[in-house]
Design a protein around this motif. Structure first.
Motif, PDB file in Angstrom:
ATOM      1  N   ARG A  66       0.836  -1.197   0.000  1.00 26.30           N
ATOM      2  CA  ARG A  66       0.000   0.000   0.000  1.00 26.30           C
ATOM      3  C   ARG A  66       0.868   1.243   0.000  1.00 26.30           C
ATOM      4  O   ARG A  66       2.036   1.190   0.385  1.00 26.30           O
ATOM      5  CB  ARG A  66      -0.929  -0.005   1.225  1.00 26.30           C
ATOM      6  N   THR A  67       0.275   2.329  -0.454  1.00 27.30           N
ATOM      7  CA  THR A  67       0.951   3.622  -0.418  1.00 27.30           C
ATOM      8  C   THR A  67       0.504   4.356   0.832  1.00 27.30           C
ATOM      9  O   THR A  67      -0.687   4.573   1.053  1.00 27.30           O
ATOM     10  CB  THR A  67       0.611   4.447  -1.660  1.00 27.30           C
ATOM     11  N   LEU A  68       1.463   4.729   1.680  1.00 23.73           N
ATOM     12  CA  LEU A  68       1.178   5.428   2.922  1.00 23.73           C
ATOM     13  C   LEU A  68       1.866   6.787   2.911  1.00 23.73           C
ATOM     14  O   LEU A  68       2.853   6.995   2.206  1.00 23.73           O
ATOM     15  CB  LEU A  68       1.651   4.610   4.123  1.00 23.73           C
ATOM     16  N   VAL A  69       1.353   7.684   3.712  1.00 26.23           N
ATOM     17  CA  VAL A  69       1.908   9.021   3.805  1.00 26.23           C
ATOM     18  C   VAL A  69       2.662   9.177   5.120  1.00 26.23           C
ATOM     19  O   VAL A  69       2.268   8.608   6.152  1.00 26.23           O
ATOM     20  CB  VAL A  69       0.800  10.095   3.700  1.00 26.23           C
ATOM     21  N   SER A  86       3.038  11.034   8.031  1.00 26.71           N
ATOM     22  CA  SER A  86       2.243  12.067   8.697  1.00 26.71           C
ATOM     23  C   SER A  86       3.044  12.821   9.756  1.00 26.71           C
ATOM     24  O   SER A  86       2.683  13.936  10.141  1.00 26.71           O
ATOM     25  CB  SER A  86       1.004  11.453   9.338  1.00 26.71           C
ATOM     26  N   LEU A  94       3.366   6.533   9.820  1.00 24.09           N
ATOM     27  CA  LEU A  94       2.870   6.222   8.484  1.00 24.09           C
ATOM     28  C   LEU A  94       1.365   5.973   8.565  1.00 24.09           C
ATOM     29  O   LEU A  94       0.900   5.168   9.382  1.00 24.09           O
ATOM     30  CB  LEU A  94       3.576   4.980   7.933  1.00 24.09           C
ATOM     31  N   ASP A 118      -2.568   5.836   6.172  1.00 27.06           N
ATOM     32  CA  ASP A 118      -3.247   5.798   4.886  1.00 27.06           C
ATOM     33  C   ASP A 118      -3.646   7.231   4.489  1.00 27.06           C
ATOM     34  O   ASP A 118      -4.168   7.973   5.329  1.00 27.06           O
ATOM     35  CB  ASP A 118      -4.490   4.914   4.981  1.00 27.06           C
ATOM     36  N   PRO A 119      -3.403   7.640   3.245  1.00 30.62           N
ATOM     37  CA  PRO A 119      -3.736   9.019   2.840  1.00 30.62           C
ATOM     38  C   PRO A 119      -5.207   9.366   3.015  1.00 30.62           C
ATOM     39  O   PRO A 119      -5.553  10.526   3.217  1.00 30.62           O
ATOM     40  CB  PRO A 119      -3.326   9.059   1.364  1.00 30.62           C
ATOM     41  N   ASP A 141       5.307  13.240   2.345  1.00 28.62           N
ATOM     42  CA  ASP A 141       5.743  12.348   1.275  1.00 28.62           C
ATOM     43  C   ASP A 141       5.037  11.001   1.413  1.00 28.62           C
ATOM     44  O   ASP A 141       4.608  10.607   2.493  1.00 28.62           O
ATOM     45  CB  ASP A 141       7.255  12.126   1.332  1.00 28.62           C
ATOM     46  N   THR A 142       4.946  10.298   0.295  1.00 30.35           N
ATOM     47  CA  THR A 142       4.334   8.975   0.301  1.00 30.35           C
ATOM     48  C   THR A 142       5.380   7.897   0.047  1.00 30.35           C
ATOM     49  O   THR A 142       6.409   8.144  -0.595  1.00 30.35           O
ATOM     50  CB  THR A 142       3.220   8.860  -0.747  1.00 30.35           C
ATOM     51  N   GLU A 154       5.678   3.435  -0.719  1.00 26.47           N
ATOM     52  CA  GLU A 154       5.099   2.103  -0.813  1.00 26.47           C
ATOM     53  C   GLU A 154       5.580   1.307   0.386  1.00 26.47           C
ATOM     54  O   GLU A 154       6.776   1.301   0.701  1.00 26.47           O
ATOM     55  CB  GLU A 154       5.529   1.407  -2.112  1.00 26.47           C
TER      56      GLU A 154
END
Length: 324
Positions: free
Chosen positions: A15-18, A20, A34, A36-37, A100-101, A103
């Motif tokens: 998954r792609t996480l941001v 935070s 980290l 979920d957006p 930033d994001t 994987e």
């Protein structure tokens, strides 16, 4: 080594996480939050689990989760800056920014907290990170525990204030004040029913292994940052691998790994550490006798040979049958 990631070769979630939050815990350790957006819940995990961060140029690095497993909306990892490393930690410290994001693959757990009558946790440096949620789990379960935590100096050690709030169950032992940890004093006499969990640099792990030599089998649990030293493979010649799902038999020469041979023949395998330390390439063994060369499986698990790490392990028998 830079490793390609084949996301669809495994059932693990990617998954792609941001990022935070990015917080300096010490001069050399950064804590990442980290999320979920979209604010979605993240997969459940248990103490001891780690995730893979996929960085630029296909760099993949593993970091232990050190947040609260009960909080489904954030994963935290602590990252030690390693100037002599392969570049992943430098990128995280110097380039990666809040917002930033990334994987992220996993979580995966090669260091689970097994039930025990009591726990002795031993952490060295950044090796404290997987022990934080284990301590919280022991407290929640009402299981007696103690922690001995060593590092070069107090200002290089993470979570010290939090850990000291637990009182005399925790011994903070910076080396510049106390010297090396007194492992013979702690571990010289086996304690029936106590499980020892240790994570830290290789010299600490080797010393703990030696000090626990008289403890019952299965009492000691280790997590390694890097691969332990390997002897020469049992076989110096080629061997065959029968891949039941792919319905093919391949030959593995002395100068190629099982993983390399599979990839050469178009059979994707999730690859991460390439050292037998992360567990991403763990493969079910249906037949034959593996030559286990990983740093993950316990002696009992290696003897059972139900699985193997195909990035480093080889074969004792002329043929291995693998479920892949």
């Amino acid at each position: 080594m830079v490793v390609d990631v084949v996301a669809d070769a495994s059932n693990e979630s990617v998954r792609t996480l941001v990022v935070s939050r990015k917080q300096a815990l010490t001069a050399d350790v950064t804590l990442l939050d980290l999320r979920d957006p979209e604010g979605a819940a993240l997969p459940a995990w248990e103490p001891g689990a780690h995730v893979d961060l996929v960085l630029p140029d296909d760099m993949v690095r593993q970091y232990s989760l050190c947040s609260d497993p009960g909080d489904a909306h954030v994963w935290q990892v602590g990252v030690l800056r390693e100037p002599a490393g392969r570049g992943g930690s430098i990128h995280i410290h110097d380039v990666l920014a809040e917002g930033d994001t990334l994987e992220v693959r996993g979580p995966r757990n090669n260091f689970p907290l097994e039930p025990a009558e009591s726990y002795l946790f031993i952490g060295g440096g950044i090796g404290i990170t997987p022990l934080i949620p284990m301590i919280d789990a022991a407290i929640s379960q009402g299981t007696p525990w103690e922690l001995v935590y060593g590092g070069r100096s107090r200002d290089t050690m993470c979570f010290v204030d939090q850990l000291e709030s637990y009182g005399d169950q925790v011994a903070i032992r910076p080396q510049d004040v106390h010297g090396l940890l007194d492992l013979p004093g702690m571990l010289g006499e086996a304690r029936v029913g106590t499980a020892v969990y240790c994570c830290g640099p290789e010299p600490l792990l080797q010393a703990v292994e030696a000090a626990c030599a008289s403890w019952p089998a299965g009492a000691l649990h280790l997590e390694r940052f890097s691969a332990k030293e390997l002897e020469e493979p049992v076989r110096s010649d080629s061997f065959e691998i029968e891949l039941t799902v792919s319905d093919v038999v391949l030959t593995v020469p002395p100068d190629r790994s099982i993983m390399q041979v599979m990839e050469d023949n178009g059979i994707p395998v999730v690859a991460s550490c390439m050292e037998g330390t992360c567990g991403s390439c763990e493969t079910v063994v249906l037949g034959g006798t593996p030559d286990h060369r990983d740093s993950i499986l316990s002696p009992a698990e290696q003897e059972a040979s139900e699985t193997m790490m195909v990035c480093v392990s080889r074969s004792v028998s002329p043929r291995l049958t693998l479920e892949i």
